[in-house]
Design an enzyme around this catalytic site. Structure first.
Site, PDB file in Angstrom:
ATOM      1  N   HIS A 178      -5.341  -2.408   0.205  1.00 54.76           N
ATOM      2  CA  HIS A 178      -4.615  -2.166   1.454  1.00 54.76           C
ATOM      3  C   HIS A 178      -4.286  -0.681   1.626  1.00 54.76           C
ATOM      4  O   HIS A 178      -3.634  -0.074   0.779  1.00 54.76           O
ATOM      5  CB  HIS A 178      -3.329  -3.002   1.576  1.00 54.76           C
ATOM      6  N   VAL A 179      -4.760  -0.137   2.726  1.00 50.55           N
ATOM      7  CA  VAL A 179      -4.571   1.296   2.989  1.00 50.55           C
ATOM      8  C   VAL A 179      -3.082   1.630   2.987  1.00 50.55           C
ATOM      9  O   VAL A 179      -2.268   0.898   3.544  1.00 50.55           O
ATOM     10  CB  VAL A 179      -5.260   1.711   4.320  1.00 50.55           C
ATOM     11  N   HIS A 180      -2.735   2.697   2.279  1.00 52.36           N
ATOM     12  CA  HIS A 180      -1.326   3.091   2.202  1.00 52.36           C
ATOM     13  C   HIS A 180      -1.184   4.601   2.306  1.00 52.36           C
ATOM     14  O   HIS A 180      -1.856   5.350   1.613  1.00 52.36           O
ATOM     15  CB  HIS A 180      -0.674   2.564   0.910  1.00 52.36           C
ATOM     16  N   LEU A 181      -0.262   5.001   3.187  1.00 48.99           N
ATOM     17  CA  LEU A 181       0.049   6.424   3.367  1.00 48.99           C
ATOM     18  C   LEU A 181       1.186   6.795   2.416  1.00 48.99           C
ATOM     19  O   LEU A 181       2.262   6.199   2.468  1.00 48.99           O
ATOM     20  CB  LEU A 181       0.490   6.683   4.822  1.00 48.99           C
TER      21      LEU A 181
END
Length: 242
Positions: free
Chosen positions: A119-122
DNA sequence: GTTCTAGAAC
DNA sequence: GTTCTAGAAC
């Protein structure tokens, strides 16, 4: 040892009511994003902003920066939502810095070129790299601001808009190109000094930070003595000196 | 992503 | 002898 919680972030991002998450996990949320505490903080302040599913895409589409970037319009929307929540988090962090330390320093936002959790995470993190969980060369180099493994949010956004060719290249982000960066020698991100071991690096970073804190606090006192109001512009001034 | 630990490095 | 790194995790 239990297997790595690769899907932990995905579970958070897909939860229907974020308010049900424990306060040790949840920092904040909107209809589109969810902000959580990084469980293993690599800076004194370290948060992750996640695009919520299904609001901003399916789990598959949001699996990583790479999968997200395959669709330009979606990538643009998701990055904008992450940027907005990231900015909110940044302000809250800087308020907390002032409360807790009496001054505030830089907070940066970006991605890892090769992620290790689904899951893309900033990452939204203070620019000290003095977190408790900063323990080895891989950790440090992955967050080094200019080595290349760390991708600043604004760079990713600019690349996306630059041209279709770059966008195609970006959607690959080849491991072979980025992973060797994690094995490079240790150098201070502030002064470029080379350090031979992690303990030596940590001592050095702490010294640099202590010196910076001393200067900032002295400046604050001086302002006060001159009768200038403190607070509002501290963050800007601190940032300009980074 | 972490923890654990063997053996390299000092 | 102690510190530190880096690879395995059945």
């Amino acid at each position: 040892m239990a297997p790595p919680p690769l899907a932990a972030l995905r579970q958070y991002a897909s939860v229907a009511s974020p308010a049900s998450l424990p306060p040790t996990v949840l920092f904040g949320h909107t209809d589109k994003t969810l902000t959580v505490y990084d469980k293993y903080n690599k800076s004194l302040f370290h948060l992750l902003v996640l695009p919520r599913s299904p609001a901003l895409g399916s789990e598959a589409e949001l699996e990583s920066l790479q999968t997200l970037l395959k669709t330009k319009d979606r990538a643009r929307d998701v990055l904008a939502a992450l940027a907005e929540s990231g900015e909110t988090a940044r302000k809250q962090i800087q308020e907390e810095m002032t409360e807790r330390y009496g001054w505030s320093w830089g907070v940066r936002m970006g991605f890892h070129a090769v992620p290790s959790m689904l899951h893309v995470h900033l990452h939204v993190m203070s620019d000290d790299l003095l977190g408790e969980a900063m323990k080895n060369k891989k950790h440090y180099n992955s967050f080094h601001p200019t080595k290349g493994f760390w991708l600043p949010l604004e760079d990713v956004q600019a690349w996306l808009e630059a041209d279709d060719e770059y966008y195609k290249r970006m959607s690959k982000l080849p491991k072979a190109q980025y992973e060797p960066l994690l094995k490079e020698s240790l150098s201070c991100f502030r002064c470029d000094k080379e350090l031979k071991t992690i303990p030596a690096l940590k001592t050095h970073l702490q010294e640099e930070w202590d010196a910076k804190e001393k200067r900032e606090l002295a400046k604050g006192k001086k302002r006060k003595a001159q009768g200038a109001p403190d607070g509002e512009d501290d963050a800007k001034k601190a940032k300009a000196e980074e």
